[in-house]
Structure formats: structure tokens, C-alpha cells
Design a protein around this motif. Structure first.
Motif, short mmCIF file in Angstrom:
data_model
loop_
_atom_site.label_atom_id
_atom_site.label_comp_id
_atom_site.label_asym_id
_atom_site.label_seq_id
_atom_site.Cartn_x
_atom_site.Cartn_y
_atom_site.Cartn_z
N ALA A 130 22.99 45.93 4.85
CA ALA A 130 22.97 46.58 3.53
C ALA A 130 24.20 46.17 2.73
CB ALA A 130 22.91 48.09 3.69
N ILE A 131 25.33 46.04 3.43
CA ILE A 131 26.56 45.61 2.74
C ILE A 131 26.42 44.14 2.31
CG2 ILE A 131 29.03 45.16 3.04
CD1 ILE A 131 29.06 47.49 5.08
N GLY A 187 20.55 39.74 14.04
CA GLY A 187 20.68 41.20 13.88
C GLY A 187 19.37 41.96 13.95
N LEU A 188 18.43 41.63 13.08
CA LEU A 188 17.18 42.41 13.01
C LEU A 188 16.32 42.18 14.25
CD1 LEU A 188 16.13 42.20 9.26
CD2 LEU A 188 17.12 44.11 10.51
N LEU A 229 22.08 50.92 14.00
CA LEU A 229 22.47 51.47 12.69
C LEU A 229 23.58 50.63 12.06
CD1 LEU A 229 22.49 55.34 13.25
CD2 LEU A 229 21.06 54.05 11.66
N LEU A 230 24.54 50.20 12.90
CA LEU A 230 25.63 49.37 12.38
C LEU A 230 25.10 48.05 11.83
CD1 LEU A 230 28.42 49.98 15.05
CD2 LEU A 230 28.40 50.71 12.65
N ASN A 231 24.12 47.50 12.54
CA ASN A 231 23.50 46.25 12.08
C ASN A 231 22.84 46.43 10.74
OD1 ASN A 231 23.28 43.61 13.20
ND2 ASN A 231 22.81 44.61 15.15
N LEU A 232 22.10 47.56 10.59
CA LEU A 232 21.40 47.81 9.32
C LEU A 232 22.40 48.03 8.19
CD1 LEU A 232 18.40 50.13 10.36
CD2 LEU A 232 18.45 47.66 10.10
N SER A 238 26.83 40.45 19.87
CA SER A 238 25.44 40.26 19.44
C SER A 238 24.78 39.18 20.26
CB SER A 238 25.38 39.84 17.98
OG SER A 238 25.50 40.95 17.17
N ILE A 239 25.51 38.06 20.42
CA ILE A 239 24.91 36.93 21.16
C ILE A 239 24.64 37.34 22.61
CG2 ILE A 239 25.29 34.57 21.96
CD1 ILE A 239 26.89 34.13 19.39
#
Ligand code: ADP
Length: 529
Positions: free
Chosen positions: A407-408, A468-469, A400-403, A335-336
């Protein structure tokens, strides 16, 4: 967030810049207004003075005419000839003089007198036969110097004023010793003669600024008439008004620009301070995020090394911890790195025509073990016949994985997630809905900013770097799509990625290429011709 004290200091500095500029602008406006007022006052004073002089000049003009015309009658009187001869001598007159008239001295009780330049002019309203006209005349003396009577004519005043207007303005007025250099200024003045009913008798030039107009009543022989003087449209007092309006607009505009600049400067500084604070928070956060899995991995490895674990189930558990934590580490580092690449504008995407269904199912499948372990019920709903999207499959899957990860993370007790793909705007909408803590309306825009984590009940328990977002948003924008969020606090949130269809994007690209080729062709043709 930036502390209230810092905000106050910054606001004071901004005011310190804006206030002096506003005061200066106000001073400029006041100064201009004063100059304009003084100019107008001068113009008004001059116009009033000029109007009086015009009136006086007419009196002098009338007196000169009377004197000139009466000369014959006077010399007849002085020669001692009878009154009949005096009357006959009066009969010869100018166009504005109507009937000759002689009044013996004994009868002149009702006449008014008006001294002009030392001579006495007699005048009387409605005397004799010519009721519509006033009688004007001078004293007539006989050979011995005794007063014989009054000789003169009925005068058509309107005709007299009209006939002598030009002459009075051009010759008599400039010859007036009190007129200084005034005639120069009369070129920039409009002079009107008004009758008793304010009707215009004569005028020179169009009046400009009505604020400078001054009307002076004429007296003596011309009582009831008046002279109105105003500046012409090209005179300085007339255009000061326009200039003032222009200057006011300019000064107000400048003040507006300064205030806006100060306001934006203030906002920018606050934003930079907030960003600096968020970055500091981010580093602390990331350090914590890195240290925790490393510590857990180390602990698991040490436990395994020391062979404290007896059963194969226990060793499988520790290996599971190592696997989970290292993959968490990998995700964070990825991500970074992704974020750094996007920020530097170095991210490259490999766009292809991508089928949506496998993309969605694979993403859910990747997180399946974690979802199952945490007891989440996941529903996947893919509408049939969806168009293919133009996308970098890996990047969209990352989104999608980030979303799903969010959500989790941000669900509490109601562990239900719905993933769907449906047609939208000719393309496809991929939605991830949860029944978690939700997002307050005020935060719905902010959450897409980098480093932003919302202060909710979970932020300290749930891991995250606030990237993430921001990543999702940047990636989807690069796909010419958009991210939408709808949420009810306490009820859940739905994040939707809207992606254009591959066909639509390709058609657009082809059209653009056609256009540019067309333009190139036309250009070539012209060059050849
Ligand atoms: P992170 O999850 O690492 O904090 P993100 O950029 O993914 O960073 O999210 C930013 C913030 O948006 C989160 O801190 C959280 O407050 C909020 N958020 C994101 N997704 C959800 C969600 N599904 N439900 C509630 N809040 C969410």
C-alpha cells in the motif's frame, strides 16, 4: 513474456503434431464410410436380385400347379372326347382355384399370355362370372394336336401367395440354379410380400436396416403385387451402422484428446518458458535489491569511519540509514527464505487462538515510523466483539506487513491507508485499503503468482521481488482462508484476508475426530463380533 517469435515456433510445432493426427482421423472416418457404403450397396443389390427371384419363383409355382391340375383335362382333350368331358375333368381343383372354366379357342381374343418355362399361361382380368378373380389357364390341344381352347380356373391370388409363400422360399427358391449360395444369406434377410395397396400378405423375419430394403414389383400373373427384401437386425450391413457410429465417436474422441493434449502441452511449454524468464528477471531483481542496501550501508559506514560527519544529528541520520537498509535486507532475505520453505512444503505454522485487534495494531505500529516519514494518514478500524481466529500470529502479521508495504509502495500522491477488521462468514476479514495506482482487472489474478510484477509506471522506481503477494496467498491458504482483491485503476486497491474463527475450525476438527473415532469403533465392534 515469451517473445512472439517463440510463440509462433511453438504454435507451428503444436500444429505439426495436431494436424497429422486430425488428418489421420479424417482418413479413418472416410475409409470407414466408404466400406460401409460399399457394404450397403452390395446388400441393396443382393436384396433387389432376391426380390426378383421370389417373384419369378411364384410364377413357376403357379405354372406347376396349373399344369398338375390341368393334366386330367388335357388327357381328356387328347383322347378326342367332347368339350363337356374336358369341362368336367377341369372341375377337380386345389384350394386356391375357385371355379373351373373352359374357353373355346375362337373366344380367347381378350386373354393375355405369359410364357413361363416354355409354356404359355393365359390370364385375363375379370373374365366370366368371378369378376373379383383372375382366370388362369393353359392351352388345351385335341388328339390331332390342334388348339382346342384354354382351360383353367379363377384364382384367389392373395390366398395362392399366402399358401405357397413358405414353400416358395424353402424349396423353390433354393432349387433355382441362379440362387448360388443365396439361401444361406436369406437367413439374414427379411422377405415381405405386399399386395396392390401395399398391405402385407406374408413375411418372414423382422426387417432390420431400412436403408437396405428393396421392393421389386411382380409381373405377369401377379401384377400389382410386390416383394420387399431387407436385411435382418443381426445382418452385417445392419450393424455396420451401429459400429460406424461407435467408431466415429471413438475417432472423434481420440482426435479431441490429441488436440487437447497438444493444446495443454503448448500452454504448459509457454508457461514454463514464462516461468524461466520470470525466474531470470527475479534473480536480476533480487541481486539489485540486495546490492542497493549493501551499497548504502557501506557508504554510511565509510562516512562514519572517516569521521566526515560533524554533528550528532548527521551521525544519527547515517545510523538511521544503516538501520533502515539492514532491516530492508532482513525483510528481503526473510521473504526469500519463507518463499523457499513454502515452495518446498517445509513451512510449519504454529496455530493458536489469536486475538485480532492486537495483531492489527502491532502491524500498523511496526510500520508507523515509515508511514509518518512518508506522510501517510492511517486509519485503523477494528469492529468490537470479533471472534478469535485460528492462526500463526507471526505469519498473519507478516501478511499484513506485506499488504501495508505494498500500500505504501503503490500509492502516489493520495497517501491514505485504511486498515480494518470486521466479521465475515463466521470468521474475520482483515482489509488493507489504499488510494494508490490500483490494479487493472486483467492483472488481479496474476499478481498472486510468484515472481510476477506488473509493468506499471512505478515498477522501476519501487523495489520488490514479486514474492510478497504469492507468500501472502500461500500463507492464508494454509490457514484455510482466502485473499480477496478489489481495485479501481487510478483510485486504489483493497486487499482482504478472510480467516476462519478458531471456534469454527476447532468444532470442525472435533467433528472430524468424532467421525473417525466412530468409524474406528464400529470397525472394532465388527471385528470382535
Ligand atoms: P512486489 O511488490 O515485490 O512487486 P508483490 O507480490 O507484493 O510483489 O506484488 C505483485 C504486484 O502486484 C506488484 O508488482 C504490483 O504491481 C501489484 N500490487 C501489489 N499491491 C498493490 C497495491 N496495493 N496497489 C497496486 N498494485 C499492487
Amino acid at each position: 513474456m515469451v517473445s512472439a517469435f517463440r510463440r509462433r515456433v511453438l504454435a507451428a510445432v503444436a500444429l505439426g503434431v495436431a494436424l497429422p493426427s486430425l488428418v489421420l482421423a479424417a482418413l479413418g472416418v472416410m475409409l470407414t464410410l466408404r466400406i460401409e457404403r460399399s457394404l450397403l450397396n452390395d446388400a441393396v443389390r443382393y436384396n433387389s436380385y432376391l426380390a426378383q427371384l421370389v417373384g419369378e419363383s411364384f410364377e413357376n409355382e403357379l405354372q406347376a400347379h396349373l399344369q398338375q391340375e390341368i393334366q386330367g383335362a388335357e388327357s381328356t382333350a387328347r383322347a378326342g372326347l367332347p368339350v363337356e368331358d374336358v369341362r368336367r375333368a377341369l372341375a377337380d381343383a386345389g384350394p386356391e382355384f375357385l371355379g373351373s372354366h373352359f374357353v373355346p379357342f375362337e373366344d380367347i381374343g381378350d386373354y393375355a399370355t405369359w410364357p413361363i418355362q416354355g409354356s404359355v399361361v393365359f390370364y385375363a382380368e375379370g373374365a366370366g362370372r368371378h369378376r373379383a378373380h383372375e382366370f388362369y389357364g393353359l392351352l388345351l390341344r385335341d388328339a390331332r394336336g390342334d388348339l382346342l381352347g384354354v382351360g383353367g380356373w379363377y384364382v384367389d391370388r392373395v390366398a395362392f401367395l399366402r399358401d405357397h409363400f413358405e414353400h416358395v422360399l424353402q424349396d423353390r427358391l433354393p432349387a433355382n440354379p441362379r440362387m448360388y449360395g443365396g439361401i444361406e444369406l436369406t437367413r439374414r434377410t427379411s422377405i415381405e410380400l405386399l399386395g396392390p395397396g401395399n398391405e402385407r400378405v406374408a413375411r418372414v423375419r423382422e426387417p432390420g436396416d431400412q436403408r437396405t430394403a428393396r421392393t421389386e414389383a411382380m409381373v405377369g400373373p401377379f401384377e400389382g403385387f410386390s416383394v420387399k427384401v431387407a436385411v435382418t437386425p443381426d445382418a452385417p450391413p445392419a450393424w455396420t451402422g451401429r459400429f460406424l457410429a461407435f467408431e466415429l465417436v471413438f475417432i472423434v474422441g481420440m482426435a479431441g484428446v490429441i488436440v487437447a493434449a497438444v493444446w495443454f502441452g503448448y500452454r504448459y511449454t509457454i508457461r514454463q518458458l514464462e516461468l524461466a524468464q520470470m525466474k531470470a528477471g527475479f534473480i536480476g531483481n533480487v541481486t539489485h535489491e540486495l546490492k542497493t542496501p549493501i551499497a548504502m550501508v557501506r557508504l554510511a559506514v565509510e562516512t562514519l569511519q572517516m569521521r566526515r560527519v560533524q554533528s550528532p544529528e548527521d551521525s544519527a541520520k547515517f545510523l538511521g540509514i544503516i538501520e533502515r537498509e539492514t532491516s530492508r535486507l532482513t525483510r528481503l532475505v526473510e521473504s526469500i527464505l519463507d518463499f523457499a520453505r513454502l515452495e518446498a512444503g517445509q513451512a510449519t505454522f504454529r496455530f493458536e487462538k489469536v486475538e485480532v485487534e492486537p495483531l492489527v495494531r502491532e502491524a500498523v505500529e511496526t510500520l508507523k515510523p515509515r508511514l509518518d516519514q512518508l506522510g501517510f494518514a492511517v486509519r485503523v478500524d477494528v469492529a468490537p466483539g470479533l471472534p478469535r481466529v485460528r492462526a500463526d500470529a507471526q505469519a498473519v502479521s507478516h501478511c499484513l506487513l506485506n499488504l501495508l508495504d505494498n500500500a505504501i509502495k503503490y500509492s502516489k500522491d493520495r497517501r491514505e491507508i485504511a486498515v480494518s477488521a470486521s466479521p465475515r462468514d463466521g470468521g474475520v476479514a482483515l482489509a488493507v485499503a489504499d488510494r494508490g495506482i490500483g490494479i487493472a482487472p486483467a492483472d488481479r489474478k496474476r499478481i498472486f503468482e510468484k515472481f510476477v510484477r506488473i509493468e506499471n509506471g512505478l515498477v522501476h522506481d519501487v523495489r520488490g521481488a514479486g514474492l510478497g503477494l504469492s507468500l501472502v496467498d500461500q500463507i492464508i491458504r494454509a490457514h484455510r482462508g482466502r485473499v480477496e482483491v478489489s481495485s479501481t485503476p487510478g483510485e486504489g486497491s483493497t486487499f482482504t484476508l478472510v480467516l476462519p474463527s478458531a471456534e469454527g475450525v476447532l468444532a470442525e476438527a472435533e467433528a472430524a475426530r468424532d467421525r473417525s473415532q466412530h468409524a474406528g469403533g464400529a470397525h472394532g465392534g465388527a471385528a470382535a463380533g
